[in-house]
Structures are given as C-alpha cells and as structure tokens.
Design an enzyme around this catalytic site. Structure first.
Site, PDB file in Angstrom:
ATOM      1  N   SER A 162     -61.337 -72.635 -61.448  1.00  0.00           N
ATOM      2  CA  SER A 162     -62.112 -72.956 -62.633  1.00  0.00           C
ATOM      3  C   SER A 162     -62.430 -74.464 -62.622  1.00  0.00           C
ATOM      4  O   SER A 162     -62.883 -74.977 -61.610  1.00  0.00           O
ATOM      5  CB  SER A 162     -61.323 -72.527 -63.878  1.00  0.00           C
ATOM      6  OG  SER A 162     -62.155 -72.370 -64.979  1.00  0.00           O
TER       7      SER A 162
ATOM      8  N   HIS B  36     -62.114 -63.934 -62.313  1.00  0.00           N
ATOM      9  CA  HIS B  36     -61.878 -65.386 -62.330  1.00  0.00           C
ATOM     10  C   HIS B  36     -60.675 -65.777 -61.455  1.00  0.00           C
ATOM     11  O   HIS B  36     -59.549 -65.395 -61.734  1.00  0.00           O
ATOM     12  CB  HIS B  36     -61.672 -65.828 -63.778  1.00  0.00           C
ATOM     13  CG  HIS B  36     -62.008 -67.263 -64.038  1.00  0.00           C
ATOM     14  ND1 HIS B  36     -63.154 -67.854 -63.573  1.00  0.00           N
ATOM     15  CD2 HIS B  36     -61.335 -68.232 -64.728  1.00  0.00           C
ATOM     16  CE1 HIS B  36     -63.188 -69.127 -63.965  1.00  0.00           C
ATOM     17  NE2 HIS B  36     -62.099 -69.380 -64.663  1.00  0.00           N
TER      18      HIS B  36
ATOM     19  N   ASP C  93     -66.939 -62.227 -62.447  1.00  0.00           N
ATOM     20  CA  ASP C  93     -66.593 -63.414 -63.227  1.00  0.00           C
ATOM     21  C   ASP C  93     -67.862 -64.106 -63.732  1.00  0.00           C
ATOM     22  O   ASP C  93     -68.728 -64.475 -62.945  1.00  0.00           O
ATOM     23  CB  ASP C  93     -65.814 -64.368 -62.310  1.00  0.00           C
ATOM     24  CG  ASP C  93     -65.451 -65.689 -62.988  1.00  0.00           C
ATOM     25  OD1 ASP C  93     -65.585 -65.787 -64.220  1.00  0.00           O
ATOM     26  OD2 ASP C  93     -65.032 -66.612 -62.264  1.00  0.00           O
TER      27      ASP C  93
END
Lengths: 498, 498
Positions: free
Chosen positions: B180, B455, B430
């Site tokens: 991320s 993710h 994602d």
C-alpha cells in the site's frame, strides 16, 4: 587565521567564482566591469523572468515566504510543434548571468538542436534570494537554512514542470547541463528526477569529493602535479617558498618586506594571508589551465601554468625565491599589467552562500600531503572543521549526508544497472577531476576524459584555437545528446501519434 | 457532512488501517485486543530499538528537536561474515508492530535468505512521534509540517546507513518491502536511493493515483466491478440503496428507523453517516477480498464479497432493500456475530496522520461515475478539497508535487532505460491496483499481476488454503529477489576479494 580556516576558504571558493560581496577572494572574482573583458564573452540574448518558488519543498509550514527565482530564457530556435528540446543549465553558486555568459557551448549548439535555452539561478545567489534581500537571507542559520542542494533540485524540477506547461512543451525532452557544482546538480538531478530530464552533461562535477570516497590529498596533489609536469624546479621553488614566507613574517619588519615584495596596497597582517593568496592562485591556475588565452576567472595566456613556471624558473642566479614567486603569481593576478598594487580582503569570515553550503552539506575533506604536494602540509580535521562552522554560522555540519542522499561509495556497482544518460566530462589537469567519475559506468553513464583538459572547458564557447581533442570531445557530447533525444522521441512515439 | 468530505475520509483511511484515536472509522480499525484475533497473527520475535532522527533532513535550522524512530529488528538468521541481506519493510501510516505482524512473507523467507529483518516505523505514527507526544506532534500545521514522504524516505536512508555501520554490514544488500503506501515508499526509495537498496518489492502500491494519470473513477469502478462479477442483482441493490437511504433520512422518524434497521447503538445524525459507513465497508471488502478466511481489517470469511452478495440477494420476495443491505454489510462489521450494536464515530475532522498527508502531498483525486459505479455519483472538485484542507489544517495542498518529485506520467517511457529491480505486485480485485503499475516496464522493473488477488496478499503469511496462483506469485518474487542479491554479490566481488 588558522591554517585550516585558510584551506577551508580556498576550498570553498574554488567552486565559487562569483561576486560575493565579502569574501577573502572578492577582488579576484569581480569581473565583467571593464569593457575589455566583456568583449570576449559569448554574445547572448535572453529574456529575464522570475518564477515563484516555495522556500521549503519538503515541509508544509504555512508561514514561510516564497521567493522569486530568476531565470534567463531564449526560445529563438525552439518551437513547440516540433517538440524541440529544452537545454537547462543547472545554475550553481553565483550570478546566473555569469554562468550563461561562460557556457558558450549551449548557445552554440542551440540552433543545431532547435533547443530552448533556460538558465535558472540557484536559490540564495544572484537575484534569487528569499526574504527580500541578500542581507536578510544571509542573516543567520535560520534564514540560511533552506540553502541546500535538495531544495535547489526541487526548484529546478518545479520550474521545468512550469515551463513545459506554459510553453505547451509537455513532450519536449529536457537535457541538463552544468559545470563544477552545477555539474554535480545536473548529475544528481538526472538520477533523482529521471521523469523530468532525459539526460545530463555533468562537466567537472566532483560528486565523489565527499567523506572517504577518494583520498583527501587528491585535490592538492593534482594541482601540484600540474606544476611538476611543467617544471620540477618550479614545483620545488613553490614548495620551498612557504617556509621562507613564514620565517620572513616572523622577523622584524618582515610583513612590511613581504608587503613590498608582493606589492600589496595595504600592509599584510600575517604571512598566512600571503600564503592563502598564493595557494589560491595556484589552485585556480590548475583549474583554468586552458590551452588558449581565456578570462574565466582572470585574463590569462594559454597554458598559464607553463607561463607561471617560466617566470619562476627564469631570473638570474641571484634572484630570491620570493622574487621568483612574485613574478610567477603575477601571471595570475596581473597578466594585463594594469594593477599597480593588490588588495587583500581581510574579512575571511564574511557570509557567503558557498561557505554555508560547505558548513552544512558540502563537507569535502581535503589535505595536503607533505610528500606529494607543493602546498604547506595540512591534515583535514573534522572536529576543528565542525567547531569553526558552529562558531561562524551556529550550524553543525552533516558530513555523511551527501553520500546518504546522493550516494558516491561504490558508484560503479550501484549505477551499473541503474540510471542512464549521464556524461561525466573531465580534464585531467583540473584538480576537481580527482573527485569525479573517470571511467564508464555503463553503456549510457559514461566518462569523457581529456588528458589536457581543465575545469569544464567543454562548456565554454569554441575558439579558433581549440585543440583537436576539445573539438572531438564536444562532437562526442553532441552525438550522445542527440542519441538521448532520438531515444526520447522513439519511446514516446505512441503518445505523439495519438 | 458534505458528500465530498465523506469521500475524502473514505479515501484517506483506506490506506490507513491504524489505531488512530479520533477517526470516523476508528472502531473499525481497532484490532489485536481480543486474544482470538492474536492467534492467527504470525509468530514473531524481535528487539525494539530507537534511532535518533533529525526532524528536517532538507534544511539546517538548529532549533528543531530530534525524535526517536522506533524499529523492530531480528538478526536470528543473519550473520555479517556471510554478508547476508537486510530485508527492510518501509513502514507506512500506522503502528509498525501491526505491519510486522501482517507481513508474514518476510518472516517466512528470512531463514531461506539468512536475512536480517528490519521494520522501521514511519515518522508521526505509532511511537515514532516528534515533540514528545502525539498530542504535541499533531497540534497544528507547524508541528505536523515535517510529516512528508520525502522526510520518511530520508529517515529510512539514514537508518539503513546506521545499521550497516553498526552491524558491520557495509556490503550486505538491502531489499525493500512495502504494501500500500509502504509499497509506494519502497518503490520510490529504490528509485531515489539506488545506492542504499538493491531492489524493492512494492505490493499494491498506487504510485499512479495522482493528478490526471489515471481516470479518477478508477478506484470505485474496481470496487463496483468486484461486486458486479459476483452478482448483478447485488450490485443493483447496492446502487439503488443510496436513494432509499437518503429519502428515508428525510422522512419523519426516518433517522430513527435507519438507526434501528442498521442497529446503531446511538441514533444516526444524518443519513450520510450511514452512507459513509456502508461505502467504507464495500471499499474495504474489495481490498480484503481474500480467497481464504482472514482478519486483516476485520474477521472475514474467504471470498467475503461472495458472501455479502449471497446475503443481499437472499431473503424472501418481501425483504426490503435496506434489510438486504443490512444483512450484507453484517458480513463485514459483524461476521463473528459478537456485536450487539454498532458505534459510529462522529468526529470526522479529528486529526490523523494520513488526513494530513492527504491534505498536503497525497492528493488522490477520486470520483464515482454515475454510469459504472454502484456508489453515489460524485465528482472530485479540487477547489472544495483545498478549501476543506485549509479549514481543517490551515494548510494548502500541493496537488502536483508528488508527480514532480517522484514522477508518474508516462512512467513506462521514463523508466524503460532507467532504474532496475522493482516488482510491482498487484491483485486485480484490489481497487488500488488501478493506480499501480500493471505491465512490465523493463527486464527488471516488472509487474506481477494476479487476477484473483486483493490488497498486498503476497506479503501475508502463507496459509494451508493458499491458491496455486498465490504460491506461484510468491515463488516468483523469491526468485527475482534472489537474482538481485546474486547480482549484488557478483558486482561487488572485487571489493569482497580485497
């Protein structure tokens, strides 16, 4: 003045050929005032513009002022429909006009490339000072604190982005140029902002002059070798002169005698001031040891070190060492013969931008070896250096920061598969060449080395006296830059065709 | 609450799975307190250490305090004589312990590589706050102003340099990891500090989610598609629910009815709070749509969106849309069935680190398309965004800064011959994948894309339920990393042999 301080100042100002108002070497850098000197400067035409920059790009304090960054721009040969390149000179530690005038190479090749020329000024120099005036900007560590190379690179990145938008030049390739500290900025900018510029010509850029990457005696050894290769006796006279000067300075009336011998307008306050004045001349002579007459720092003949040594070695049997030294150094300080006496600035602690940079990020350890150098022996001592910076600016240097931020150690392994399109050009006579990249790193991160070249000679305007190696060097640079640009057009073809 | 504010908060916190004390979604992120949840966390052992960092790496103000950066370190498998690698997780916007616990992949491969593991905390998060406390650090724009990604990268660079020196690990290759925002930092770090780390695994790193690089509706379109692919009726029920909620909210007693239907502990103050609560759940569900039961944000079954849609689509003919929605969202908020009622934090303007970052550098424009999205239509409006940031923090965003500093536009052409050794791994389910790199850029800047991934699933610990594509993806990553490391040893052989 302590010896290390004197050396610091020499080192600081070698990269700083500017019109700083209060430096030890002030009178030696002042230039462009006499009409005779202007004549040989490249004829240039440009618009002067200003771009509003944030003072701090890496934090978001909202009480900081902006400042106007000056830049010179010429679009005579450029038009956006052909997506011509933008040649961007990374302004270094001085007035940008001076760099523009002394970078004739860019002006000469702009028509060939149909290039836009941009010369941005480095923050805190020339007119590009924050807080409204140089006086305010240089007031203390707090106002000076934003004078760093990272902030300068970010200024460049934002200015380029702005220009691309404003001139509808989104797809125009940007090529970076720079000499000396400006060359360091050009190389670092290509590495840190590959999305902004397609390549960099980093001329005489000592990006390895930090920490322990190269031996600290490198710089003064190269200067010394430049003299020794012309004449061993000359080298020896210089090497012997320091003791002579020091002991003379300690005798009754010694300073007065030295003042007379070297024709200073005011009496010397210490013999070390004289040593500094001489050391400085030798170092600059090594940098500008060009093969033809030039006026980069002072009006000088071609191969000036040869001429200095001719005069030092000359004279009759009875000529004293100091008389010889005076004759030699006269080549540097008074080649035109116009000076009646010399001024020695007595304000070595005056504020100057490069001194601040040297006391924060640009910590370049340099020593003078008792064996190989013709200069007085000196060993760099970081503690004393730090102490002096604390005293002068109230700031503590970060001597390992530059290598952390930009690298340097083991650069060949690091960049072998990383980065592209950088030319490190160096002349071996230039004392800064020892801190630069002298071997190819990869197919497109290359070293152009000339045996007879001096400090960023390739960036200067061509002359009718250019030796063939210099003509070839510039031709190679042009060819490499052309390659970067075609590659850019090729890679972006899909976009252009849309 | 204005709609755009609600969306801003959603966006802000999607990247922010932390224990922020005052966020709208606070109760949803709190984790690790129940012993049952701890059980499935990776078993990890480490030392906790602290490294003194300068608050500002890019200026030299001498009145700024330092702060202690926390890092977790494990050297069980590493020894310096074999020059084992250092695996360095680029801490992102939260407590580093949580990221260490949820990055099982690193712990599993450390023995294989004989690697040192380092998990540094991102400045201003967890314990790594300046000014002595989170309260002081988050007080205002001045104290928060050093919370930027460039400063965080410089922290990492200095910490690595320090560790290499301290552990006599100068020649140990450093490999960066991150998911991320941490993945963005890993990729950027490899690009900006190639001399510090030999490669980066950037998992689910939306480095292109800025400015106009990707269409602003990308994120919500992907979330919507994740639902549509499970069930078109489910998608339609959700799409219809917003009007239903809004009109119900306007009736007498409507908010009380909605409060009862959705079992909130306190009465709703506006129907938009409910919409935000639902939107947030859908977005998170898309992120953690893992193929096996997991507890990354909440305890959830495998393929949770399938389960949500099963419940929304289920029910008898007479079941209302809102009852269906309630049943569905219960999968996210109450899969264990332990919650008796739900809390809704009513302090959407609470200070939080990511909110500050979103209001300064991390401006990610996002819209919801009336055609393709199941969310309420929304068009990103920069002026309103700026206004709100000025109101909340007294800070003006710099929406073009990230692309100026790190690039993004035309990334394939830019990095084709520049940079090396980056893996961009993404799962297409994602919603952040749309802002990442999904195609190979060069031989060593590669994209690993899995059709069924969510993710940064690759960074998680392996489970006995791992599908074969995930096992293969991790094997590929290991092989690529092994290649970087051997290449490093090969290139540095001369040095080692000395």
């Amino acid at each position: 003045m302590k010896l290390w301080t004197f050396l610091l100042l020499i080192l600081s100002f070698i990269l700083y050929p500017s019109t700083s108002s209060s430096s030890l070497f002030k009178h030696r850098f002042l230039r462009g005032e006499s009409s005779s000197r202007k004549e040989i400067e490249t004829e240039i035409s440009y618009e002067t513009k200003y771009f509003k920059q944030n003072l701090d790009h890496f934090s978001f304090k909202n009480d900081l002022p902006t400042f106007p960054q000056r830049y010179l721009i010429n679009t005579d040969h450029w038009n956006h429909s052909s997506m011509g390149p933008i040649f961007f000179y990374c302004g270094n530690e001085g007035d940008i006009l001076w760099f523009a005038q002394n970078s004739g190479f860019l002006w000469e090749i702009a028509p060939l490339f149909k290039a836009m020329l941009v010369f941005p000024e480095h923050r805190y120099y020339g007119e590009s000072v924050p807080f409204g005036s140089k006086y305010e900007a240089y007031k203390n560590a707090t106002t000076l604190s934003y004078l760093t190379s990272e902030q300068a690179l970010a200024d460049f990145a934002l200015l380029i982005t702005h220009l691309k938008r404003n001139y509808s030049a989104l797809h125009s390739p940007v090529v970076l140029f720079g000499g000396s500290y400006g060359g360091m900025l050009a190389a670092w900018m290509r590495l840190k902002y590959p999305h902004i510029a397609v390549g960099a010509l980093a001329s005489s850029a000592p990006i390895l002059q930090f920490e322990d990457i190269i031996p600290p005696q490198t710089f003064y050894d190269i200067v010394s070798n430049d003299f020794r290769r012309e004449s061993l006796t000359c080298f020896n006279y210089i090497k012997q002169s320091w003791d002579e000067i020091a002991s003379r300075g300690q005798t009754n009336d010694g300073l007065a005698q030295l003042t007379t011998t070297f024709k200073f307008c005011q009496q010397l306050k210490s013999s070390e001031d004289l040593s500094g004045w001489l050391s400085s001349a030798y170092s600059y002579l090594a940098m500008v040891n060009y093969p033809y007459p030039a006026e980069f720092m002072m009006p000088l003949p071609g191969h000036p070190i040869k001429e200095v040594c001719r005069r030092i070695d000359g004279g009759s049997h009875g000529t004293s060492i100091l008389e010889r030294i005076y004759e030699g150094v006269n080549v540097y300080y008074n080649y035109t013969g116009e000076a009646k006496c010399f001024e020695l600035d007595d304000d070595p602690h005056g504020l100057s931008g490069w001194n601040w940079q040297a006391c924060t990020e640009m910590v370049m350890p340099m020593s003078s070896s008792p064996e190989s150098s013709m200069f007085p022996p000196y060993e760099f001592n970081y503690s004393s250096f730090e102490e002096e910076c604390l005293e002068e600016f109230g700031v503590k240097p970060r001597p390992k920061w530059i290598t952390t931020e930009f690298g340097g150690h083991n650069i060949h392994a690091t960049l072998k598969n990383f980065g592209s399109n950088i030319i490190f050009s160096n002349g071996i006579l230039d004392p800064w060449s020892g801190g630069s990249v002298l071997q190819n790193i990869s197919e497109s991160v290359v070293a152009l080395v000339t045996e007879e070249g001096a400090h960023h000679i390739d960036l200067r305007a061509s002359t009718k006296n250019d030796p063939s190696w210099l003509i070839e060097q510039r031709a190679t640079e042009i060819k490499l830059i052309q390659g970067w640009i075609s590659d850019h057009y090729q890679k972006n073809k899909v976009i252009f065709d849309m």
